[in-house]
Design an enzyme around this catalytic site. Structure first.
Site, PDB file in Angstrom:
ATOM      1  N   GLU A 287      44.780  45.187  45.032  1.00 36.71           N
ATOM      2  CA  GLU A 287      44.121  46.008  44.022  1.00 36.71           C
ATOM      3  C   GLU A 287      43.240  45.098  43.190  1.00 36.71           C
ATOM      4  O   GLU A 287      43.711  44.102  42.632  1.00 36.71           O
ATOM      5  CB  GLU A 287      45.163  46.708  43.155  1.00 36.71           C
ATOM      6  CG  GLU A 287      45.919  47.790  43.908  1.00 36.71           C
ATOM      7  CD  GLU A 287      44.993  48.786  44.579  1.00 36.71           C
ATOM      8  OE1 GLU A 287      44.083  49.325  43.909  1.00 36.71           O
ATOM      9  OE2 GLU A 287      45.139  49.024  45.792  1.00 36.71           O
ATOM     10  N   CYS A 321      41.838  47.327  34.129  1.00 35.10           N
ATOM     11  CA  CYS A 321      40.970  47.570  35.278  1.00 35.10           C
ATOM     12  C   CYS A 321      40.376  48.969  35.174  1.00 35.10           C
ATOM     13  O   CYS A 321      39.317  49.251  35.707  1.00 35.10           O
ATOM     14  CB  CYS A 321      41.740  47.404  36.561  1.00 35.10           C
ATOM     15  SG  CYS A 321      43.239  48.361  36.585  1.00 35.10           S
TER      16      CYS A 321
HETATM   17  P1  NAP Z   1      42.726  36.921  38.671  1.00 33.49           P
HETATM   18  O1  NAP Z   1      42.078  35.821  37.967  1.00 33.49           O
HETATM   19  O2  NAP Z   1      42.168  37.356  39.977  1.00 33.49           O
HETATM   20  O3  NAP Z   1      44.247  36.477  38.875  1.00 33.49           O
HETATM   21  C1  NAP Z   1      45.195  37.329  39.452  1.00 33.49           C
HETATM   22  C2  NAP Z   1      46.304  36.496  40.055  1.00 33.49           C
HETATM   23  O4  NAP Z   1      45.787  35.747  41.162  1.00 33.49           O
HETATM   24  C3  NAP Z   1      46.899  35.462  39.094  1.00 33.49           C
HETATM   25  O5  NAP Z   1      48.278  35.394  39.298  1.00 33.49           O
HETATM   26  C4  NAP Z   1      46.221  34.196  39.545  1.00 33.49           C
HETATM   27  O6  NAP Z   1      46.934  33.020  39.241  1.00 33.49           O
HETATM   28  C5  NAP Z   1      46.180  34.389  41.031  1.00 33.49           C
HETATM   29  N1  NAP Z   1      45.253  33.521  41.745  1.00 33.49           N
HETATM   30  C6  NAP Z   1      44.135  32.903  41.296  1.00 33.49           C
HETATM   31  N2  NAP Z   1      43.555  32.184  42.292  1.00 33.49           N
HETATM   32  C7  NAP Z   1      44.318  32.357  43.394  1.00 33.49           C
HETATM   33  C8  NAP Z   1      44.254  31.901  44.740  1.00 33.49           C
HETATM   34  N3  NAP Z   1      43.272  31.110  45.192  1.00 33.49           N
HETATM   35  N4  NAP Z   1      45.216  32.280  45.591  1.00 33.49           N
HETATM   36  C9  NAP Z   1      46.219  33.075  45.189  1.00 33.49           C
HETATM   37  N5  NAP Z   1      46.340  33.550  43.936  1.00 33.49           N
HETATM   38  C10 NAP Z   1      45.402  33.199  43.049  1.00 33.49           C
HETATM   39  O7  NAP Z   1      42.837  38.226  37.774  1.00 33.49           O
HETATM   40  P2  NAP Z   1      43.352  38.319  36.268  1.00 33.49           P
HETATM   41  O8  NAP Z   1      42.343  37.690  35.379  1.00 33.49           O
HETATM   42  O9  NAP Z   1      44.758  37.862  36.185  1.00 33.49           O
HETATM   43  O10 NAP Z   1      43.383  39.896  36.048  1.00 33.49           O
HETATM   44  C11 NAP Z   1      42.260  40.641  35.720  1.00 33.49           C
HETATM   45  C12 NAP Z   1      41.679  41.304  36.944  1.00 33.49           C
HETATM   46  O11 NAP Z   1      42.654  42.120  37.554  1.00 33.49           O
HETATM   47  C13 NAP Z   1      40.512  42.224  36.638  1.00 33.49           C
HETATM   48  O12 NAP Z   1      39.522  42.037  37.610  1.00 33.49           O
HETATM   49  C14 NAP Z   1      41.116  43.620  36.742  1.00 33.49           C
HETATM   50  O13 NAP Z   1      40.212  44.644  37.045  1.00 33.49           O
HETATM   51  C15 NAP Z   1      42.105  43.409  37.842  1.00 33.49           C
HETATM   52  N6  NAP Z   1      43.152  44.421  37.816  1.00 33.49           N
HETATM   53  C16 NAP Z   1      43.144  45.399  38.763  1.00 33.49           C
HETATM   54  C17 NAP Z   1      44.095  46.404  38.750  1.00 33.49           C
HETATM   55  C18 NAP Z   1      44.097  47.485  39.780  1.00 33.49           C
HETATM   56  O14 NAP Z   1      45.087  48.205  39.878  1.00 33.49           O
HETATM   57  N7  NAP Z   1      43.053  47.647  40.557  1.00 33.49           N
HETATM   58  C19 NAP Z   1      45.070  46.400  37.752  1.00 33.49           C
HETATM   59  C20 NAP Z   1      45.052  45.383  36.799  1.00 33.49           C
HETATM   60  C21 NAP Z   1      44.100  44.400  36.845  1.00 33.49           C
HETATM   61  P3  NAP Z   1      46.534  32.112  37.977  1.00 33.49           P
HETATM   62  O15 NAP Z   1      46.839  32.935  36.784  1.00 33.49           O
HETATM   63  O16 NAP Z   1      47.408  30.931  38.118  1.00 33.49           O
HETATM   64  O17 NAP Z   1      45.077  31.792  38.115  1.00 33.49           O
END
Ligand code: NAP
Ligand code: MG
Length: 517
Positions: A287, A321
């Site tokens: 997601e 999101c």
């Molecule tokens: P993010 O930066 O993509 O991080 C999400 C998760 O991925 C974190 O645990 C992060 O770890 C991890 N991660 C980062 N790089 C990675 C890699 N190379 N391999 C594996 N995992 C990795 O997102 P965020 O800033 O936490 O959250 C905001 C985003 O989530 C927004 O884009 C929002 O729209 C989206 N979101 C979507 C939904 C939905 O249902 N569609 C719901 C909520 C949020 P680290 O923290 O250690 O970097």
């Protein structure tokens, strides 16, 4: 089975509830700053290298010092989850569901404690925190019942055949990597983790680096509820350092991810490649981001529309999101809706979330803060700044004023790229069809809302507005488990529909056995 309804939100106008929450905040503050271990196979491991989780409302306040896994520990966690799968996958679905019901009951009893941690670790107001906690409870109640129903119904799915006994069973997949975001650090983390284990899988949980304490607190609830060691392994660490390792590991069977588009695409790509010794095709449940629109038609209830836009755009500082970041308004009512939205926004107070008169708190960390401020600068070149744009109390925390830009071109960057902060762009539509065209012109497709009194326009939007979660005459945030199954189209992800009737299918595979009599 005992029926259940969504967990009610706490009524904080009830003084007893308000005081109980404040006491929980004081308690969490006192417990802040502790050292948090990794937990692999039930064993606690303190690493030398640690990361800090900080309170974004008061950035000098440290919420926890978190042990940080390296690749060697990630390997141990994989081995632990793989070994535990052999036993956990044999536990009957009802017993696995029982673990979720017990954990839900514990969380319900400790609701304010968890909301307090959400407030100090993620900067949620008490209302937003309470909703996050309620959603986490709902996910467990819902997925537990779902699993029991799935196990029962599977045989009924087959057409009877003479002189054969045929059986269909939902069996688990294997080791899942669960990677949640920080913005619903309890609910989404709980949802993906407990869906995994109720379906019989074992998990390596890598919490978001900004909100690992809340994830650890929940991990402890799973232990209290009787989860065997190794079913979930708690593995904080940087996504950049251990993320690729976990995703590409040959023992990884699937990845349940919620987060940004860019990280989601990377995981999707890496998970498609078969590693040496890998025996299966990995599944990717992803997601991702959103760029969500609210359309206001010319005959809409304009007051309701302005209220809905402002609530969707600025609740939790736009860090959802599902948040509205694009207001698409029919030209006949554009000025009216814009003026009213600006008026309402000017009434919003921001500040430390433990002061309950504040509508919203800070954004989550320095990275988000800088990125959002950059987008505000870009916005100044792309539209007319109507309100906000400043970052007050910069010494205290990561505060950014709710910001509105008017007259923005639908192709402008602030209309196309996910900002994930309190920034809202208004644009004008010539007629309803034009509004729909603008709404569909991003690469995302997560949520959307339409305010109109025109029945034909409702039906037209139902067909044409291409988003996973479409709402009419209400805000576009605030999906409830089982009521509004959640997930988006296009670059918003795989439309897994969390809290929906088919969600667990993604965490299982179907086995048929046929016996000739
Ligand atoms: P993010 O930066 O993509 O991080 C999400 C998760 O991925 C974190 O645990 C992060 O770890 C991890 N991660 C980062 N790089 C990675 C890699 N190379 N391999 C594996 N995992 C990795 O997102 P965020 O800033 O936490 O959250 C905001 C985003 O989530 C927004 O884009 C929002 O729209 C989206 N979101 C979507 C939904 C939905 O249902 N569609 C719901 C909520 C949020 P680290 O923290 O250690 O970097
Ligand atoms: Mg934090």
């Amino acid at each position: 089975m005992i029926p259940y309804g969504p967990e009610p939100f706490t009524d904080f106008s009830n003084l007893k509830e308000a005081q109980a929450l404040d006491a929980a905040i004081a308690q969490a503050r006192q417990e802040s700053g502790a050292n948090i271990p990794l937990v692999i196979g039930g064993e606690r491991i303190m690493t030398e290298k640690k990361t800090k989780s900080i309170n974004p409302s008061r950035k000098a306040e440290i919420v926890g010092h978190i042990s940080k896994a390296d690749q060697a520990q990630a390997e141990q966690a994989m081995q632990s989850a793989y070994a535990t799968f052999k036993t956990w996958s044999k536990v009957p679905p009802e017993s696995r569901a029982g673990l979720l019901f017990k954990a839900a009951a514990i969380l319900r009893r400790r609701k304010h404690e968890f909301s307090a941690w959400l407030m100090i670790e993620a900067g949620k107001t008490r209302g937003e925190a309470d909703a996050d906690t309620a959603e986490a409870i709902d996910f467990m109640e819902y997925y537990g019942r779902q699993m029991i129903n799935m196990a029962k119904r599977s045989n009924d799915l087959l057409v009877p055949y003479p002189s054969e006994v045929n059986r269909l069973e939902y069996i688990p997949l294997g080791v899942g990597i669960v990677i949640p975001p920080w913005n619903f650090p309890l609910a989404i983390m709980v949802g993906m983790t407990t869906a995994s284990i109720v379906a019989g899988n074992t998990v390596v949980l890598k919490p978001a680096s900004t909100t690992p304490v809340i994830a650890y607190k929940f991990f402890e609830i799973l232990e209290d509820a009787g989860m065997p060691a190794g079913v979930v392994n708690y593995l904080p660490g940087s996504g950049a350092e251990i993320g690729d390792f976990l995703v590409t590991h040959k023992l990884t069977r699937y990845i349940a991810f919620t987060g940004s588009r860019d990280v989601g695409l990377r995981i999707h790509e890496l998970s498609a490649k078969v590693s040496d010794g890998q025996m299966w095709l990995k599944r990717y449940i992803g997601e991702m981001g959103g760029k969500d629109s609210i359309i206001v038609d010319k005959d809409a209830d304009l007051e309701a529309a302005a209220q809905g836009i402002v609530a969707s755009a600025f609740g939790f500082s736009g860090q959802k999101c599902s948040a509205c970041s694009r207001a698409i308004i029919h030209k006949d009512v554009y000025d009216q809706v814009l003026t009213r939205a600006v008026e309402l926004t000017n009434q919003l107070k921001i500040g430390d979330v433990t002061d309950h008169s504040n509508f919203t708190g800070p954004v989550v960390d320095e990275f988000a803060y800088n990125k959002i401020l950059e987008f505000i600068e870009i916005g100044k070149g792309e539209g007319r700044l109507m309100t906000g744009g400043n970052a007050p109390m910069a010494d205290l925390g990561y505060y950014i004023e709710p910001t509105i830009f008017a007259d923005v071109d639908p192709q402008a960057r602030i209309m196309q790229e996910e900002i994930f902060g309190p920034v809202l762009a208004f644009t004008k539509a010539n007629e309803f069809g034009h509004a729909l065209e603008i709404a569909n012109n991003t690469e995302y497709g997560l949520t959307g809302s339409v305010y109109t009194r025109n029945r034909m326009h409702i039906e037209r939007a139902r067909e044409e507005f291409h988003v996973g979660n479409l709402y009419f005459n209400r805000k576009c945030t605030g999906a409830i488990v089982g009521v509004h199954p959640f997930g988006g189209f296009n670059m918003s992800g795989t439309d897994s529909k969390a809290g929906g009737p088919d969600y667990l299918l993604q965490f299982t595979q179907l086995k048929l056995s046929s016996e000739k009599l």
